[in-house]
Motif scaffolding. Structure first.
Motif, PDB file in Angstrom:
ATOM      1  N   LEU A  25       0.846  -1.193   0.000  1.00 53.10           N
ATOM      2  CA  LEU A  25       0.000   0.000   0.000  1.00 53.10           C
ATOM      3  C   LEU A  25       0.877   1.236   0.000  1.00 53.10           C
ATOM      4  N   TYR A  26       0.598   2.155  -0.926  1.00 56.48           N
ATOM      5  CA  TYR A  26       1.330   3.415  -1.047  1.00 56.48           C
ATOM      6  C   TYR A  26       0.370   4.589  -0.906  1.00 56.48           C
ATOM      7  N   ARG A  27       0.861   5.669  -0.389  1.00 52.75           N
ATOM      8  CA  ARG A  27       0.128   6.935  -0.374  1.00 52.75           C
ATOM      9  C   ARG A  27       0.506   7.665  -1.661  1.00 52.75           C
ATOM     10  N   LEU A  28      -0.464   8.301  -2.328  1.00 48.54           N
ATOM     11  CA  LEU A  28      -0.183   9.071  -3.530  1.00 48.54           C
ATOM     12  C   LEU A  28       0.148  10.504  -3.138  1.00 48.54           C
ATOM     13  N   GLY A  29       1.129  11.068  -3.817  1.00 49.48           N
ATOM     14  CA  GLY A  29       1.514  12.451  -3.584  1.00 49.48           C
ATOM     15  C   GLY A  29       0.639  13.410  -4.370  1.00 49.48           C
ATOM     16  N   ALA A  30       0.959  14.674  -4.278  1.00 44.50           N
ATOM     17  CA  ALA A  30       0.198  15.721  -4.967  1.00 44.50           C
ATOM     18  C   ALA A  30       0.208  15.529  -6.479  1.00 44.50           C
ATOM     19  N   ASP A  31       1.250  14.874  -7.004  1.00 51.85           N
ATOM     20  CA  ASP A  31       1.356  14.637  -8.444  1.00 51.85           C
ATOM     21  C   ASP A  31       0.590  13.386  -8.881  1.00 51.85           C
ATOM     22  N   GLY A  32      -0.067  12.693  -7.930  1.00 54.04           N
ATOM     23  CA  GLY A  32      -0.829  11.491  -8.265  1.00 54.04           C
ATOM     24  C   GLY A  32       0.002  10.233  -8.349  1.00 54.04           C
ATOM     25  N   GLY A  63      -7.356  11.124   1.038  1.00 57.40           N
ATOM     26  CA  GLY A  63      -6.290  11.251   0.054  1.00 57.40           C
ATOM     27  C   GLY A  63      -6.238  10.060  -0.873  1.00 57.40           C
ATOM     28  N   GLY A  64      -5.244  10.047  -1.738  1.00 56.73           N
ATOM     29  CA  GLY A  64      -5.089   8.995  -2.739  1.00 56.73           C
ATOM     30  C   GLY A  64      -4.166   7.890  -2.277  1.00 56.73           C
ATOM     31  N   TYR A  65      -4.489   6.668  -2.719  1.00 54.12           N
ATOM     32  CA  TYR A  65      -3.713   5.482  -2.350  1.00 54.12           C
ATOM     33  C   TYR A  65      -3.533   4.585  -3.561  1.00 54.12           C
ATOM     34  N   GLU A  66      -2.524   3.744  -3.490  1.00 56.95           N
ATOM     35  CA  GLU A  66      -2.282   2.730  -4.512  1.00 56.95           C
ATOM     36  C   GLU A  66      -1.981   1.419  -3.812  1.00 56.95           C
ATOM     37  N   VAL A  67      -2.681   0.366  -4.217  1.00 53.01           N
ATOM     38  CA  VAL A  67      -2.392  -0.981  -3.746  1.00 53.01           C
ATOM     39  C   VAL A  67      -1.784  -1.734  -4.923  1.00 53.01           C
ATOM     40  N   ARG A  68      -0.722  -2.478  -4.644  1.00 51.77           N
ATOM     41  CA  ARG A  68      -0.067  -3.301  -5.672  1.00 51.77           C
ATOM     42  C   ARG A  68      -0.174  -4.768  -5.276  1.00 51.77           C
ATOM     43  N   ASP A  84       6.950 -15.312 -19.862  1.00 52.16           N
ATOM     44  CA  ASP A  84       7.851 -14.374 -19.187  1.00 52.16           C
ATOM     45  C   ASP A  84       8.070 -13.162 -20.068  1.00 52.16           C
ATOM     46  N   PRO A  85       7.548 -12.000 -19.744  1.00 52.56           N
ATOM     47  CA  PRO A  85       6.760 -11.727 -18.544  1.00 52.56           C
ATOM     48  C   PRO A  85       5.344 -12.264 -18.698  1.00 52.56           C
ATOM     49  N   GLY A  86       4.677 -12.414 -17.568  1.00 52.61           N
ATOM     50  CA  GLY A  86       3.299 -12.881 -17.565  1.00 52.61           C
ATOM     51  C   GLY A  86       2.363 -11.814 -18.099  1.00 52.61           C
ATOM     52  N   PHE A  87       1.175 -12.224 -18.499  1.00 48.30           N
ATOM     53  CA  PHE A  87       0.175 -11.264 -18.954  1.00 48.30           C
ATOM     54  C   PHE A  87      -0.079 -10.229 -17.861  1.00 48.30           C
ATOM     55  N   LEU A  88      -0.274 -10.701 -16.629  1.00 47.34           N
ATOM     56  CA  LEU A  88      -0.373  -9.813 -15.466  1.00 47.34           C
ATOM     57  C   LEU A  88       0.820 -10.101 -14.569  1.00 47.34           C
ATOM     58  N   GLU A  89       1.571  -9.099 -14.253  1.00 47.25           N
ATOM     59  CA  GLU A  89       2.657  -9.238 -13.283  1.00 47.25           C
ATOM     60  C   GLU A  89       2.226  -8.561 -11.983  1.00 47.25           C
ATOM     61  N   VAL A  90       2.210  -7.239 -11.968  1.00 45.30           N
ATOM     62  CA  VAL A  90       1.775  -6.488 -10.796  1.00 45.30           C
ATOM     63  C   VAL A  90       0.519  -5.707 -11.179  1.00 45.30           C
ATOM     64  N   VAL A  91      -0.564  -5.958 -10.455  1.00 41.81           N
ATOM     65  CA  VAL A  91      -1.810  -5.226 -10.669  1.00 41.81           C
ATOM     66  C   VAL A  91      -1.809  -4.031  -9.729  1.00 41.81           C
ATOM     67  N   VAL A  92      -2.027  -2.849 -10.297  1.00 39.25           N
ATOM     68  CA  VAL A  92      -2.034  -1.604  -9.539  1.00 39.25           C
ATOM     69  C   VAL A  92      -3.459  -1.073  -9.466  1.00 39.25           C
ATOM     70  N   TYR A  93      -3.886  -0.722  -8.258  1.00 41.42           N
ATOM     71  CA  TYR A  93      -5.236  -0.191  -8.040  1.00 41.42           C
ATOM     72  C   TYR A  93      -5.105   1.130  -7.297  1.00 41.42           C
ATOM     73  N   ARG A  94      -5.488   2.218  -7.972  1.00 39.41           N
ATOM     74  CA  ARG A  94      -5.454   3.546  -7.359  1.00 39.41           C
ATOM     75  C   ARG A  94      -6.863   3.972  -7.003  1.00 39.41           C
ATOM     76  N   PHE A  95      -7.011   4.505  -5.800  1.00 37.71           N
ATOM     77  CA  PHE A  95      -8.322   4.931  -5.328  1.00 37.71           C
ATOM     78  C   PHE A  95      -8.139   6.092  -4.365  1.00 37.71           C
TER      79      PHE A  95
END
Length: 122
Positions: A25-32, A63-68, A84-95
């Protein structure tokens, strides 16, 4: 008052909870974009839930968050043959959390080829 986040992950390709899936889980900055190191990271437990004290702590504010979600790594650890690489490697969800007094439940259902993510009821 802070009601926090909950995250529940299901490997629908195998019909079971996604025990061992790596999540951050990440916090998003002012730049998104993610601002610095993850607020929390770990693995999904035996119930399919990702639990971390940060998810229900005072760190979750408006505020904004990103889950990976490390989908590629999860399926490789299970021995699933992937390109390799897989169709999905890391799924990113911003909310965005607009009212930290509300609870935000994030169900994540996935296969090596697709996923569903939404704000669920909790």
């Amino acid at each position: 008052m802070n009601a926090g986040l909950s995250v529940h992950c299901v490997d629908v390709a195998h019909g079971r909870v996604a025990e061992g899936l790596s999540v951050s889980l990440y916090r998003l900055g002012a730049d998104g974009e993610p601002a610095g190191a993850p607020l929390a990271s770990g693995r999904v437990g035996t119930s399919g839930a990702w639990t971390d004290p940060v998810l229900t702590g005072p760190q979750i504010t408006a505020g904004g968050y990103e889950v990976r979600f490390d989908v590629g790594g999860f399926f490789r650890r299970l021995g699933v043959a992937l390109p390799d690489p897989g169709f999905l490697e890391v799924v990113v969800y911003r909310f965005h959390v607009t009212d930290a007094a509300q609870h935000f439940h994030l169900p994540f259902k996935f296969t090596p080829w697709g996923f569903s993510l939404f704000r669920g009821g909790a």
